[in-house]
Design a protein around this motif. Structure first.
Motif, PDB file in Angstrom:
ATOM      1  N   LYS A  61       0.834  -1.211   0.000  1.00 11.25           N
ATOM      2  CA  LYS A  61       0.000   0.000   0.000  1.00 11.25           C
ATOM      3  C   LYS A  61       0.867   1.260   0.000  1.00 11.25           C
ATOM      4  N   THR A  62       1.998   1.185   0.679  1.00 10.96           N
ATOM      5  CA  THR A  62       2.922   2.316   0.669  1.00 10.96           C
ATOM      6  C   THR A  62       3.403   2.579  -0.754  1.00 10.96           C
ATOM      7  N   GLU A  63       3.721   1.505  -1.469  1.00 11.70           N
ATOM      8  CA  GLU A  63       4.177   1.641  -2.859  1.00 11.70           C
ATOM      9  C   GLU A  63       3.048   2.140  -3.757  1.00 11.70           C
ATOM     10  N   LEU A  64       1.837   1.653  -3.546  1.00 13.11           N
ATOM     11  CA  LEU A  64       0.690   2.139  -4.337  1.00 13.11           C
ATOM     12  C   LEU A  64       0.475   3.634  -4.135  1.00 13.11           C
ATOM     13  N   ARG A  65       0.601   4.088  -2.881  1.00 13.14           N
ATOM     14  CA  ARG A  65       0.434   5.522  -2.608  1.00 13.14           C
ATOM     15  C   ARG A  65       1.534   6.332  -3.282  1.00 13.14           C
ATOM     16  N   ARG A  66       2.759   5.826  -3.233  1.00 14.33           N
ATOM     17  CA  ARG A  66       3.873   6.515  -3.886  1.00 14.33           C
ATOM     18  C   ARG A  66       3.635   6.610  -5.391  1.00 14.33           C
ATOM     19  N   MET A  67       3.192   5.512  -5.997  1.00 10.42           N
ATOM     20  CA  MET A  67       2.944   5.506  -7.445  1.00 10.42           C
ATOM     21  C   MET A  67       1.791   6.434  -7.814  1.00 10.42           C
ATOM     22  N   ALA A  68       0.735   6.463  -7.007  1.00  5.19           N
ATOM     23  CA  ALA A  68      -0.396   7.358  -7.282  1.00  5.19           C
ATOM     24  C   ALA A  68       0.048   8.814  -7.172  1.00  5.19           C
ATOM     25  N   SER A  69       0.884   9.108  -6.197  1.00  6.15           N
ATOM     26  CA  SER A  69       1.405  10.478  -6.056  1.00  6.15           C
ATOM     27  C   SER A  69       2.265  10.856  -7.249  1.00  6.15           C
ATOM     28  N   GLU A  70       3.066   9.923  -7.721  1.00  2.50           N
ATOM     29  CA  GLU A  70       3.897  10.189  -8.907  1.00  2.50           C
ATOM     30  C   GLU A  70       3.029  10.389 -10.150  1.00  2.50           C
ATOM     31  N   ARG A  71       1.989   9.563 -10.304  1.00  8.11           N
ATOM     32  CA  ARG A  71       1.080   9.732 -11.454  1.00  8.11           C
ATOM     33  C   ARG A  71       0.427  11.106 -11.398  1.00  8.11           C
ATOM     34  N   ARG A  72      -0.007  11.511 -10.222  1.00 13.29           N
ATOM     35  CA  ARG A  72      -0.636  12.822 -10.067  1.00 13.29           C
ATOM     36  C   ARG A  72       0.333  13.932 -10.447  1.00 13.29           C
ATOM     37  N   ARG A  73       1.550  13.841  -9.940  1.00 13.20           N
ATOM     38  CA  ARG A  73       2.577  14.837 -10.249  1.00 13.20           C
ATOM     39  C   ARG A  73       2.865  14.841 -11.757  1.00 13.20           C
ATOM     40  N   GLY A  74       2.916  13.665 -12.362  1.00  8.28           N
ATOM     41  CA  GLY A  74       3.154  13.560 -13.802  1.00  8.28           C
ATOM     42  C   GLY A  74       2.038  14.192 -14.618  1.00  8.28           C
ATOM     43  N   LEU A  75       0.791  13.974 -14.192  1.00  7.65           N
ATOM     44  CA  LEU A  75      -0.342  14.590 -14.891  1.00  7.65           C
ATOM     45  C   LEU A  75      -0.279  16.107 -14.808  1.00  7.65           C
ATOM     46  N   LEU A  76       0.044  16.619 -13.634  1.00  7.47           N
ATOM     47  CA  LEU A  76       0.152  18.074 -13.473  1.00  7.47           C
ATOM     48  C   LEU A  76       1.299  18.637 -14.315  1.00  7.47           C
ATOM     49  N   ASP A  77       2.435  17.937 -14.323  1.00  9.14           N
ATOM     50  CA  ASP A  77       3.571  18.385 -15.136  1.00  9.14           C
ATOM     51  C   ASP A  77       3.217  18.378 -16.615  1.00  9.14           C
ATOM     52  N   SER A  78       2.536  17.316 -17.032  1.00  9.02           N
ATOM     53  CA  SER A  78       2.127  17.201 -18.435  1.00  9.02           C
ATOM     54  C   SER A  78       1.151  18.312 -18.812  1.00  9.02           C
ATOM     55  N   ALA A  79       0.204  18.588 -17.937  1.00  5.02           N
ATOM     56  CA  ALA A  79      -0.766  19.653 -18.209  1.00  5.02           C
ATOM     57  C   ALA A  79      -0.064  20.999 -18.294  1.00  5.02           C
ATOM     58  N   GLN A  80       0.923  21.216 -17.459  1.00  2.00           N
ATOM     59  CA  GLN A  80       1.678  22.469 -17.491  1.00  2.00           C
ATOM     60  C   GLN A  80       2.449  22.588 -18.808  1.00  2.00           C
ATOM     61  N   LEU A  81       3.053  21.478 -19.259  1.00  2.00           N
ATOM     62  CA  LEU A  81       3.778  21.513 -20.529  1.00  2.00           C
ATOM     63  C   LEU A  81       2.843  21.813 -21.695  1.00  2.00           C
ATOM     64  N   VAL A  82       1.669  21.211 -21.686  1.00  2.00           N
ATOM     65  CA  VAL A  82       0.692  21.458 -22.751  1.00  2.00           C
ATOM     66  C   VAL A  82       0.289  22.931 -22.743  1.00  2.00           C
ATOM     67  N   ALA A  83       0.062  23.474 -21.561  1.00  2.00           N
ATOM     68  CA  ALA A  83      -0.320  24.888 -21.462  1.00  2.00           C
ATOM     69  C   ALA A  83       0.809  25.787 -21.966  1.00  2.00           C
ATOM     70  N   GLU A  84       2.050  25.446 -21.608  1.00  2.00           N
ATOM     71  CA  GLU A  84       3.190  26.232 -22.081  1.00  2.00           C
ATOM     72  C   GLU A  84       3.331  26.133 -23.597  1.00  2.00           C
ATOM     73  N   GLN A  85       3.091  24.940 -24.150  1.00  2.00           N
ATOM     74  CA  GLN A  85       3.161  24.767 -25.605  1.00  2.00           C
ATOM     75  C   GLN A  85       2.090  25.607 -26.299  1.00  2.00           C
ATOM     76  N   LYS A  86       0.912  25.706 -25.712  1.00  2.00           N
ATOM     77  CA  LYS A  86      -0.142  26.537 -26.283  1.00  2.00           C
ATOM     78  C   LYS A  86       0.285  27.995 -26.314  1.00  2.00           C
ATOM     79  N   VAL A  87       0.888  28.452 -25.224  1.00  2.00           N
ATOM     80  CA  VAL A  87       1.352  29.841 -25.156  1.00  2.00           C
ATOM     81  C   VAL A  87       2.424  30.068 -26.217  1.00  2.00           C
ATOM     82  N   ILE A  88       3.376  29.149 -26.331  1.00  2.00           N
ATOM     83  CA  ILE A  88       4.447  29.269 -27.332  1.00  2.00           C
ATOM     84  C   ILE A  88       3.848  29.259 -28.729  1.00  2.00           C
ATOM     85  N   SER A  89       2.890  28.364 -28.955  1.00  2.00           N
ATOM     86  CA  SER A  89       2.258  28.267 -30.268  1.00  2.00           C
ATOM     87  C   SER A  89       1.512  29.563 -30.608  1.00  2.00           C
ATOM     88  N   GLN A  90       0.814  30.113 -29.639  1.00  4.19           N
ATOM     89  CA  GLN A  90       0.100  31.365 -29.873  1.00  4.19           C
ATOM     90  C   GLN A  90       1.086  32.492 -30.156  1.00  4.19           C
TER      91      GLN A  90
END
Length: 159
Positions: free
Chosen positions: A106-135
């Protein structure tokens, strides 16, 4: 990324549930678990010389994840640890290790879920930055096209 809020919400719920399961066992939880083992016929090891053996377990098991403690006690009652004598409650340190080992998944599952969450946020930030650059690139391209068109009109008017 259109379902990012739903994904984050699901991960937040998963992380919260795992965090609750991994919360530290309290003194009452430990005492109840020890009493349950004793009710099932298990004895304290003779090497424990303390006047209050339950207190020894409370001290050592303080802070171990409650889910791990519960899983270890269930397995102990069922005799599922082949290397342990089913007549005796394991020493406090051994019991703490069993509880931590049981909670490790369960400790490992929580760590992996936290990493997935962080990855999703990082990915969303990159997409937003790419939109700004594209604009910004489109705006610059439009300016260049407008400048070229103005220069051609000026040439045509001059000619």
């Amino acid at each position: 990324m259109t379902n990012l809020p739903a994904q984050l919400s699901t991960l937040d719920q998963e992380i919260t549930a795992l965090t609750e399961q991994l919360s530290p066992a309290g003194p009452d939880d430990i005492a109840k678990a020890i009493a349950s083992l004793m009710d099932g016929g298990m004895l304290f090891p003779q090497s424990i010389k303390a006047a209050d053996p339950v207190e020894e377990y409370r001290i050592v098991l303080k802070g171990v994840p409650i889910c791990g403690l519960r899983a270890a006690f269930i397995k102990l009652k069922r005799g599922e640890y082949p290397d342990l004598n089913p007549a005796f409650i394991p020493l406090p340190a051994a019991l703490a290790r069993l509880a931590r080992d049981e909670a490790a998944g369960k400790t490992e599952l929580r760590r992996m879920a936290s990493e997935r969450r962080r990855g999703l946020l990082d990915s969303a930030q990159l997409v937003a930055e790419q939109k700004v650059i594209s604009q910004e690139k489109r705006r610059k391209a439009s300016e260049i096209i407008a400048q070229v068109a103005a220069a051609r009109r000026a040439e045509e008017n001059a000619a």
